[in-house]
Design a protein around this motif. Structure first.
Motif, PDB file in Angstrom:
ATOM      1  N   TYR A  55      -3.403  68.959 -13.910  1.00  0.00           N
ATOM      2  CA  TYR A  55      -2.479  68.224 -14.778  1.00  0.00           C
ATOM      3  C   TYR A  55      -2.364  68.855 -16.164  1.00  0.00           C
ATOM      4  O   TYR A  55      -1.264  69.207 -16.595  1.00  0.00           O
ATOM      5  N   ILE A  56      -3.490  68.985 -16.849  1.00  0.00           N
ATOM      6  CA  ILE A  56      -3.441  69.483 -18.224  1.00  0.00           C
ATOM      7  C   ILE A  56      -2.973  70.932 -18.267  1.00  0.00           C
ATOM      8  O   ILE A  56      -2.079  71.296 -19.062  1.00  0.00           O
ATOM      9  N   ALA A  57      -3.555  71.782 -17.422  1.00  0.00           N
ATOM     10  CA  ALA A  57      -3.204  73.209 -17.446  1.00  0.00           C
ATOM     11  C   ALA A  57      -1.730  73.450 -17.114  1.00  0.00           C
ATOM     12  O   ALA A  57      -1.040  74.184 -17.843  1.00  0.00           O
ATOM     13  N   PRO A  58      -1.170  72.878 -16.029  1.00  0.00           N
ATOM     14  CA  PRO A  58       0.267  73.086 -15.777  1.00  0.00           C
ATOM     15  C   PRO A  58       1.152  72.551 -16.892  1.00  0.00           C
ATOM     16  O   PRO A  58       2.185  73.147 -17.214  1.00  0.00           O
ATOM     17  N   LEU A  59       0.747  71.424 -17.483  1.00  0.00           N
ATOM     18  CA  LEU A  59       1.552  70.864 -18.575  1.00  0.00           C
ATOM     19  C   LEU A  59       1.554  71.794 -19.788  1.00  0.00           C
ATOM     20  O   LEU A  59       2.614  72.033 -20.391  1.00  0.00           O
ATOM     21  N   LEU A  60       0.395  72.312 -20.119  1.00  0.00           N
ATOM     22  CA  LEU A  60       0.326  73.252 -21.244  1.00  0.00           C
ATOM     23  C   LEU A  60       1.089  74.534 -20.939  1.00  0.00           C
ATOM     24  O   LEU A  60       1.792  75.077 -21.808  1.00  0.00           O
ATOM     25  N   TYR A  61       0.977  75.018 -19.702  1.00  0.00           N
ATOM     26  CA  TYR A  61       1.689  76.246 -19.327  1.00  0.00           C
ATOM     27  C   TYR A  61       3.198  76.045 -19.390  1.00  0.00           C
ATOM     28  O   TYR A  61       3.932  76.923 -19.877  1.00  0.00           O
ATOM     29  N   ALA A  62       3.672  74.895 -18.896  1.00  0.00           N
ATOM     30  CA  ALA A  62       5.112  74.625 -18.953  1.00  0.00           C
ATOM     31  C   ALA A  62       5.587  74.507 -20.400  1.00  0.00           C
ATOM     32  O   ALA A  62       6.678  74.986 -20.755  1.00  0.00           O
ATOM     33  N   THR A  63       4.770  73.865 -21.241  1.00  0.00           N
ATOM     34  CA  THR A  63       5.157  73.711 -22.649  1.00  0.00           C
ATOM     35  C   THR A  63       5.249  75.064 -23.341  1.00  0.00           C
ATOM     36  O   THR A  63       6.200  75.336 -24.086  1.00  0.00           O
ATOM     37  N   VAL A  64       4.262  75.911 -23.102  1.00  0.00           N
ATOM     38  CA  VAL A  64       4.286  77.242 -23.724  1.00  0.00           C
ATOM     39  C   VAL A  64       5.446  78.069 -23.174  1.00  0.00           C
ATOM     40  O   VAL A  64       6.153  78.760 -23.920  1.00  0.00           O
ATOM     41  N   SER A  65       5.679  78.007 -21.864  1.00  0.00           N
ATOM     42  CA  SER A  65       6.770  78.785 -21.273  1.00  0.00           C
ATOM     43  C   SER A  65       8.135  78.350 -21.801  1.00  0.00           C
ATOM     44  O   SER A  65       9.052  79.175 -21.926  1.00  0.00           O
ATOM     45  N   SER A  66       8.278  77.061 -22.112  1.00  0.00           N
ATOM     46  CA  SER A  66       9.576  76.575 -22.587  1.00  0.00           C
ATOM     47  C   SER A  66       9.934  77.124 -23.967  1.00  0.00           C
ATOM     48  O   SER A  66      11.093  77.008 -24.390  1.00  0.00           O
ATOM     49  N   LEU A  67       8.990  77.707 -24.663  1.00  0.00           N
ATOM     50  CA  LEU A  67       9.238  78.236 -26.004  1.00  0.00           C
ATOM     51  C   LEU A  67       9.762  79.668 -25.991  1.00  0.00           C
ATOM     52  O   LEU A  67      10.060  80.222 -27.048  1.00  0.00           O
ATOM     53  N   PHE A  68       9.890  80.264 -24.815  1.00  0.00           N
ATOM     54  CA  PHE A  68      10.356  81.640 -24.703  1.00  0.00           C
ATOM     55  C   PHE A  68      11.718  81.682 -24.008  1.00  0.00           C
ATOM     56  O   PHE A  68      12.126  80.726 -23.346  1.00  0.00           O
ATOM     57  N   VAL A  69      12.393  82.788 -24.166  1.00  0.00           N
ATOM     58  CA  VAL A  69      13.714  82.995 -23.578  1.00  0.00           C
ATOM     59  C   VAL A  69      13.685  84.306 -22.798  1.00  0.00           C
ATOM     60  O   VAL A  69      13.171  85.324 -23.286  1.00  0.00           O
ATOM     61  N   VAL A  70      14.213  84.258 -21.587  1.00  0.00           N
ATOM     62  CA  VAL A  70      14.315  85.463 -20.767  1.00  0.00           C
ATOM     63  C   VAL A  70      15.640  86.146 -21.075  1.00  0.00           C
ATOM     64  O   VAL A  70      16.711  85.524 -20.949  1.00  0.00           O
ATOM     65  N   LYS A  71      15.581  87.390 -21.479  1.00  0.00           N
ATOM     66  CA  LYS A  71      16.796  88.138 -21.795  1.00  0.00           C
ATOM     67  C   LYS A  71      16.846  89.394 -20.931  1.00  0.00           C
ATOM     68  O   LYS A  71      15.841  90.071 -20.723  1.00  0.00           O
ATOM     69  N   ARG A  72      18.035  89.663 -20.427  1.00  0.00           N
ATOM     70  CA  ARG A  72      18.252  90.822 -19.553  1.00  0.00           C
ATOM     71  C   ARG A  72      19.297  91.730 -20.182  1.00  0.00           C
ATOM     72  O   ARG A  72      20.176  91.279 -20.934  1.00  0.00           O
ATOM     73  N   SER A  73      19.246  93.007 -19.837  1.00  0.00           N
ATOM     74  CA  SER A  73      20.229  93.961 -20.345  1.00  0.00           C
ATOM     75  C   SER A  73      21.573  93.706 -19.681  1.00  0.00           C
ATOM     76  O   SER A  73      21.670  93.078 -18.623  1.00  0.00           O
ATOM     77  N   GLY A  74      22.627  94.225 -20.280  1.00  0.00           N
ATOM     78  CA  GLY A  74      23.968  93.983 -19.755  1.00  0.00           C
ATOM     79  C   GLY A  74      24.169  94.519 -18.352  1.00  0.00           C
ATOM     80  O   GLY A  74      24.812  93.886 -17.522  1.00  0.00           O
TER      81      GLY A  74
END
Length: 325
Positions: A55-74
């Motif tokens: 519970y705690i670990a997945p919640l923390l991982y999801a919270t941290v992951s939500s702070l990043f953005v995936v960007k791809r080249s054109g």
């Protein structure tokens, strides 16, 4: 003048019979403390580890992951990069009409389905608890049996019942000239709600029925001697006595409504487009995962978790205020 002797505060008899407090040796006290800590770790340790891992670990991982953005080249030739933009995914979520529509849909589902399901569960529990009820074990098992069927299996059975080609319900109603459009835009949500109600009413009934069994028989006998009818006893004695169980089942049902996934996902292939890939918030997050946008899926999950947490907290506050009034 001479100094007066100091007199005891109590009488001689009180002083004589006053028990002496036995001093506990420091070594013994230390051993008792260590034994208590070992017992706590023995019984609470496995739960704490599983709770933190699941519970705690997945919640923390999801919270941290939500702070990043995936960007791809054109051209898509370079590997995608992750950049720290803490508000980007949340702004996108609150501007996503499909995700907001899924939240509103699940909210409407909970407002209608949860009171209906708990009302039926309460009625069944009161009927089983009545003195005139017969074969209580059989009917209790019959009401609980749908919950024992896995959710996916139940949805598959109901998909056959809802099928436009082989629905036995519409076949029975055909001589009357009635045909139920289970997957019409205005009916598909309630088709899903029917499956959830069928599956979970027995579970909630067992919780409420168990609470009814804890009511002292003297209270019920006193109400009966006062001339209260069975309906009056149910309304004025039994229902207030199971108030805490109703609050508990309501919170569980709200959380379950937010987690709605299995039933619409199973019905989606035969719904003729009435159930989209973003029909519920979890389905919307799953669609983002399928598209490879894991941070956006994490942001949707965090928004959903916070929404459910706030609603549950507000509900607890409102019910506790009513109880203390």
């Amino acid at each position: 003048m001479g100094r007066e002797p100091v007199r005891p505060t109590g009488t001689a008899e009180q002083t004589a019979v006053a028990p002496k407090r036995a001093a506990v040796p420091d070594g013994r006290r230390g051993r008792e403390t260590a034994l208590g800590l070992r017992t706590l770790l023995l019984f609470g340790g496995p739960f704490a580890v599983l709770f933190a891992a699941m519970y705690i670990a997945p919640l923390l991982y999801a919270t941290v992951s939500s702070l990043f953005v995936v960007k791809r080249s054109g051209l898509g030739l370079a590997p995608p990069t992750r950049e720290f933009e803490p508000l980007h995914n949340f702004v996108q979520a609150f501007g996503d009409h499909d995700f907001l529509g899924a939240l509103a849909r699940v909210g409407l589902f909970a407002v209608v389905q949860v009171p209906l399901m708990l009302g039926v569960a309460l009625g069944l529990a009161l009927l089983l608890d009545s003195r005139s009820a017969r074969a209580k074990g059989f009917f209790r098992l019959g009401a609980f049996l749908p919950y024992a069927i896995p959710g996916v299996s139940a949805a598959l059975v109901w998909s056959f019942m809802y099928s436009s080609e082989s629905s036995p319900i519409n076949q029975l109603l055909e001589p009357l000239g009635v045909r139920i459009p289970f997957f019409a835009n205005g009916a598909v949500l309630w088709s899903v709600a029917n499956i959830v109600t069928w599956s979970w009413t027995g579970y909630n009934m067992i919780i409420i029925y168990s609470a009814l069994q804890t009511i002292p028989a003297e209270v019920l006998e006193a109400a009966k001697m006062d001339g209260a009818s069975a309906l009056r006893i149910a309304w004025s004695v039994k229902i207030p006595a199971v108030r805490s169980s109703l609050v508990l089942t309501t919170v569980f049902s709200i959380i379950g409504s937010a987690q709605l996934f299995n039933e619409p996902a199973v019905l989606q292939p035969i719904s003729s487009g009435a159930i989209s890939s973003a029909f519920t918030p979890i389905m919307s997050a799953q669609a983002a995962v399928a598209a490879g946008n894991y941070p956006y899926a994490a942001a949707q999950s965090v928004v959903l978790a916070l929404t459910v947490g706030v609603l549950s907290f507000v509900f607890f506050k409102l019910t506790s205020r009513g109880e203390n009034a």
